[in-house]
Design a protein around this motif. Structure first.
Motif, PDB file in Angstrom:
ATOM      1  N   LYS A 235       0.826  -1.204   0.000  1.00 51.76           N
ATOM      2  CA  LYS A 235       0.000   0.000   0.000  1.00 51.76           C
ATOM      3  C   LYS A 235       0.863   1.259   0.000  1.00 51.76           C
ATOM      4  O   LYS A 235       0.566   2.234  -0.691  1.00 51.76           O
TER       5      LYS A 235
ATOM      6  N   GLN B 165       2.298   1.640  -3.471  1.00 52.02           N
ATOM      7  CA  GLN B 165       1.278   2.128  -4.384  1.00 52.02           C
ATOM      8  C   GLN B 165       1.028   3.616  -4.192  1.00 52.02           C
ATOM      9  O   GLN B 165       0.874   4.366  -5.164  1.00 52.02           O
TER      10      GLN B 165
ATOM     11  N   TYR C  92       1.521   6.508  -7.016  1.00 55.87           N
ATOM     12  CA  TYR C  92       0.425   7.434  -7.338  1.00 55.87           C
ATOM     13  C   TYR C  92       0.872   8.887  -7.156  1.00 55.87           C
ATOM     14  O   TYR C  92       0.580   9.749  -8.001  1.00 55.87           O
TER      15      TYR C  92
ATOM     16  N   LEU D 245       7.125  -3.933  -7.296  1.00 57.40           N
ATOM     17  CA  LEU D 245       5.947  -4.225  -6.504  1.00 57.40           C
ATOM     18  C   LEU D 245       5.911  -5.701  -6.137  1.00 57.40           C
ATOM     19  O   LEU D 245       5.514  -6.067  -5.032  1.00 57.40           O
TER      20      LEU D 245
END
Length: 269
Positions: free
Chosen positions: A67, A70, A74, A266
């Motif tokens: 998370k 990510q 972003y 990732l």
């Protein structure tokens, strides 16, 4: 699911998807307790699927690390987009939706016709698009209106330019089958063959002489207070399209390698 499959078949249900793409089928199968297998020739799709399945079965600590990763990706992407200056209008409001339609030339009158089954943007906001004749260019401009009357909503719904696989020309009133516009043919075995050219893998916009083009007909912006509104595309939006096209032309050749690098990071997170 394990109990049900043992009761019904005597073994645990196995789900396989040999064209798994983003992996929604094996993911959902695994989520409900099936043994799931997926494969895809596209390396990016296969890696995405594997990560989804790995995420489903991983521990909470690893999920939190993913998370954070990510959120960082972003944030970097958001900063890059903001730096391009293509998502904010003159009022400083940011776009959250770009609405496009296909456009083609009416073979009867030569007008360029934007294709849509209706021109209602939002029922709640009573927002519609109307077509304004651009005689100088044998085309149409788009005009966005909000909070319109019930009669205007009805007119927008009925102003379709495509219906029943036909182009409905608002200029000459003629109806032309889409298959005729595509110049479809039938091979020796009776199979329909599209007359459209096959795009090259590096292309992301239509060529000037392609049968179908894309037209931006509305943009939805969001104010700082969260309120949304629609706006007709203008010169600023057209310049932004050119800027984005130039950006993609310069970055797409290296995009696949960067995407795989990010996905692999990732995977290891």
């Amino acid at each position: 699911m394990k109990q049900l499959s043992l009761q019904k078949y005597g073994h645990k249900v196995v789900v396989g998807d040999c064209f798994c793409g983003g992996g929604s089928i094996p993911f959902e199968a695994a989520r409900i307790g099936c043994d799931a297998y997926g494969s895809d020739l596209n390396l990016v799709a296969a890696l995405l699927s594997k990560m989804s399945l790995d995420l489903l079965g991983t521990d909470q600590q690893k999920r939190e690390r993913i998370k954070l990763f990510q959120a960082d990706v972003y944030k970097q992407a958001d900063q890059q987009i903001a730096a391009l200056g293509v998502e904010h209008n003159d009022a400083g409001d940011r776009a959250d939706a770009y609405l496009y339609c296909m456009e083609t030339v009416c073979p009867e009158c030569g007008y360029r016709i934007p294709m849509a089954p209706g021109w209602i943007l939002g029922g709640g906001s009573k927002s519609v698009v109307s077509l304004a004749d651009d005689k100088a260019n044998a085309s149409y401009h788009f005009h966005v209106s909000m909070n319109v009357s019930a009669a205007e909503m009805k007119a927008a719904k009925e102003a379709a330019t495509i219906a029943d696989n036909n182009l409905l020309c608002p200029h000459c009133g003629r109806r032309t089958p889409i298959s005729a516009i595509r110049h479809d043919t039938v091979d020796n075995e009776g199979n329909a063959q599209s007359g459209l050219r096959i795009w090259d893998k590096s292309e992301f916009t239509a060529r000037e002489k392609d049968t179908f083009q894309e037209r931006l007909y509305a943009v939805r912006y969001v104010k700082e207070d969260g309120k949304r509104y629609y706006q007709s595309p203008g010169e600023r939006e057209r310049r932004n399209e050119d800027k984005i096209a130039s950006f993609l032309e310069n970055t797409l050749p290296h995009g696949r390698h960067k995407a795989l690098s990010l996905l692999w990071r990732l995977r290891k997170a």
